[in-house]
Motif scaffolding. Structure first.
Motif, short mmCIF file in Angstrom:
data_model
loop_
_atom_site.label_atom_id
_atom_site.label_comp_id
_atom_site.label_asym_id
_atom_site.label_seq_id
_atom_site.Cartn_x
_atom_site.Cartn_y
_atom_site.Cartn_z
N LEU A 410 0.67 -1.08 -0.07
CA LEU A 410 -0.20 0.18 0.21
C LEU A 410 0.92 1.36 0.17
O LEU A 410 0.56 2.45 -0.73
N THR A 411 1.93 1.17 0.67
CA THR A 411 2.99 2.49 0.75
C THR A 411 3.38 2.80 -0.47
O THR A 411 3.63 3.85 -1.01
N ALA A 412 4.01 1.61 -1.44
CA ALA A 412 4.35 1.68 -2.75
C ALA A 412 3.56 2.37 -3.70
O ALA A 412 3.75 3.13 -4.62
N THR A 413 2.13 1.88 -3.24
CA THR A 413 1.22 2.39 -4.53
C THR A 413 0.85 4.00 -3.86
O THR A 413 0.53 4.85 -5.01
N LEU A 414 1.15 4.14 -2.84
CA LEU A 414 0.76 5.79 -2.36
C LEU A 414 1.84 6.63 -2.86
O LEU A 414 1.66 7.80 -3.08
N VAL A 415 3.07 6.03 -2.91
CA VAL A 415 4.32 7.03 -3.04
C VAL A 415 4.78 7.18 -4.58
O VAL A 415 5.50 7.96 -5.07
N TRP A 416 4.28 5.91 -5.33
CA TRP A 416 4.67 5.78 -6.80
C TRP A 416 3.71 6.84 -7.48
O TRP A 416 2.49 6.62 -7.67
N PRO A 417 4.47 7.64 -8.28
CA PRO A 417 3.43 8.53 -9.04
C PRO A 417 2.49 7.86 -10.24
O PRO A 417 3.24 6.92 -11.01
N GLY A 418 1.25 8.07 -10.15
CA GLY A 418 0.63 7.50 -11.03
C GLY A 418 0.05 6.01 -10.83
O GLY A 418 -0.40 5.25 -11.78
N PRO A 425 -8.33 -8.87 -5.90
CA PRO A 425 -7.67 -10.07 -6.06
C PRO A 425 -6.11 -10.18 -6.24
O PRO A 425 -5.38 -11.07 -5.90
N ARG A 426 -5.53 -8.78 -6.67
CA ARG A 426 -4.12 -8.66 -6.76
C ARG A 426 -3.57 -8.72 -5.55
O ARG A 426 -2.29 -9.41 -5.15
N LEU A 427 -4.04 -7.96 -4.60
CA LEU A 427 -3.82 -8.01 -3.15
C LEU A 427 -3.63 -9.46 -2.62
O LEU A 427 -2.57 -9.73 -1.93
N LEU A 428 -4.83 -10.21 -2.66
CA LEU A 428 -4.80 -11.49 -2.19
C LEU A 428 -3.71 -12.63 -2.97
O LEU A 428 -2.89 -13.03 -2.18
N THR A 429 -3.53 -12.42 -4.05
CA THR A 429 -2.37 -13.15 -4.77
C THR A 429 -1.15 -12.57 -3.93
O THR A 429 -0.21 -13.66 -3.92
#
Length: 497
Positions: A410-418, A425-429
């Motif tokens: 979740l942190t990588a999603t927040l700090v990565w631009p765009g 399903p992707r989180l579960l995998t």
């Protein structure tokens, strides 16, 4: 290509320490030597050659054996532990029947366990700050695992563009081929070097790395060049540098030079501005070459003990013993690759970065599980209590790792631009793949590496043949590894040397 783990040298293959068996007074002097039967006692015969009356007071051989093994029997939490030590001392069933009147080692162990008093020494308290030092070291390793991913950010404009084979971007195939080759080779090489270190022969470990690391770099380069299609030469050259880095980083990590590797990777932080601004190609190439050169120089410096004549000693661990560790590296690496194949390159990269960074906390939690199980082995008095305690510790450590992995994703999603928000399903995998990796590392640390490698390879093969079956394959692998871990680690004998 999105995949920082492909530039990550192997950590798997490092066995966790086991506690030694206590010394037993009067035990056979050679490992595995049979315990000699008690010497006959000459006593005067009675009338007509009948045994003397005081023969009834002769010492019971079982009493003598119980006294000799008192320390170990008192610390055992299950008769199987005592049976294991009896068998390791070379006692055969025939010897046990003739000397002690029991059917086999398990019957004898049950009698010894029943008559012995449970005495478990209090575990020594850890030194102040020990957990903090271990955590800091593991987080440092997680950082040096993840930083090489910035090399892809720097190299992206330098590699061939357009579409390549199998629906992948151009240059992806040689990169993957070289990375997988280096990953498998260096996993096996690191296990062999760690085995030498476990034998107390650091120069021999250095010599093994001195001969094996360059060979791995050459193998990865050759495979990448063979897999490159016309127009993919820049990617093949980058793959050659990737193979050379993997070899150098393996040397530094195995020999405990994480800080030197971190210093060598600092030039890659120049990729951070490249997320928003375009950097000159010359600067990108200079940062990549500078980091690679520093890694190779540092590795060469720490390998100097391996240059001494005879440093490798005589004999040594069999090379075939390291093969399962290479296979585990192949299976786990392919699973991480599948995690990096997202709907967009950014989402795939975020998953791989999260998995890579999580390897530091994963290593620390492996040690926490080991320490907790050893503490309970010394303090609990019944096998049922031990099983419950170890199962609870296993669930707690695995849950802690998955929590860290989810937070990193979740942190990588927040700090990565765009970066798009990951779907359920992707989180579960991702969490299922993380479960497979952590349980596989745990089983590997306790010697069940072949089982872990087989499960990971089957799951990776299923995902490769049918990408839509990714969650089901990862879930099945996680369930199998969880069952194997519970079956193995609830046995007290699994936690003794």
């Amino acid at each position: 290509m999105s995949g920082s783990l492909w530039l990550t040298p192997p950590k798997a293959g490092t066995p966790l320490p086991a506690i030694p068996r206590p010394r037993r007074e009067g035990a056979a002097s050679r490992p595995g030597a049979a315990a000699p039967p008690p010497a006959p006692v000459d006593r005067p015969a009675g009338p007509a050659g009948e045994p003397a009356a005081d023969d009834a007071l002769a010492d019971d051989p079982l009493d003598e054996l119980a006294a000799r093994l008192d320390g170990f029997v008192a610390a055992a939490v299950h008769p199987d532990e005592i049976a294991a030590i009896l068998e390791s001392d070379g006692m055969t069933d025939e010897h046990i029947r003739l000397t002690y009147g029991r059917a086999d080692s398990f019957s004898l162990a049950e009698d010894l366990y029943a008559r012995g008093e449970r005495r478990h020494p209090e575990p020594a308290p850890p030194p102040p700050g020990a957990w903090y030092g271990e955590l800091a070291g593991c987080l440092l390793r997680g950082l040096v695992f993840a930083l090489p991913g910035l090399a892809y950010v720097l190299a992206a404009p330098l590699l061939a563009g357009g579409h390549g084979r199998f629906g992948l971007p151009a240059g992806t195939v040689p990169l993957l081929a070289g990375a997988v080759t280096g990953w498998v080779w260096n996993q096996a090489l690191s296990h062999r070097a760690y085995t030498w270190l476990g034998l107390g022969d650091r120069p021999a470990a250095a010599r093994a790395l001195l001969t094996g690391a360059p060979a791995g770099a050459l193998a990865g380069t050759a495979v990448a060049l063979a897999a490159a299609a016309p127009g993919e030469t820049p990617a093949a050259v980058f793959a050659a540098g990737q193979s050379l880095y993997l070899a150098a980083a393996t040397v530094l990590l195995v020999l405990g030079r994480e800080r030197a590797l971190l210093c060598a990777l600092l030039p890659l932080t120049g990729a951070v501005p490249a997320f928003r601004w375009d950097l000159p190609d010359a600067l990108r190439a200079a940062l990549l070459i500078g980091s690679l050169a520093a890694s190779v120089v540092f590795a060469a410096l720490v390998l100097r003990p391996g240059l001494r004549r005879g440093a490798a000693g005589r004999g040594g661990p069999p090379r075939a013993a390291s093969l399962p560790y290479g296979l585990f590296g192949l299976g786990s690496g392919l699973l991480v690759l599948h995690a990096g194949v997202g709907d967009t390159p950014v989402s795939g990269a975020g998953a791989v970065i999260a998995l890579t960074l999580s390897m530091g906390p994963a290593e620390w939690l492996l040690h926490r599980f080991r320490d907790g199980s050893l503490t309970r082995l010394r303090t609990l008095t019944t096998a049922r209590e031990f099983r419950r305690a170890v199962t609870g510790t296993l669930v707690l450590c695995l849950g802690g790792y998955l929590t860290v992995l989810l937070a990193l994703a979740l942190t990588a999603t927040l700090v990565w631009p765009g970066a798009p928000w990951p779907t359920l399903p992707r989180l579960l995998t991702l969490l299922l793949i993380g479960t497979v990796l952590w349980l596989g590392l745990l089983l590997q640390a306790f010697g069940a590496v072949l089982s872990a490698a087989t499960v990971c390879l089957l799951a990776a093969a299923a995902q490769t043949l049918e990408p839509a079956a990714g969650p089901a394959a990862a879930g099945g692998a996680a369930a199998v590894l969880a069952a194997l871990a519970c079956a193995l680690l609830v046995r007290p004998t699994a936690h003794r040397a």
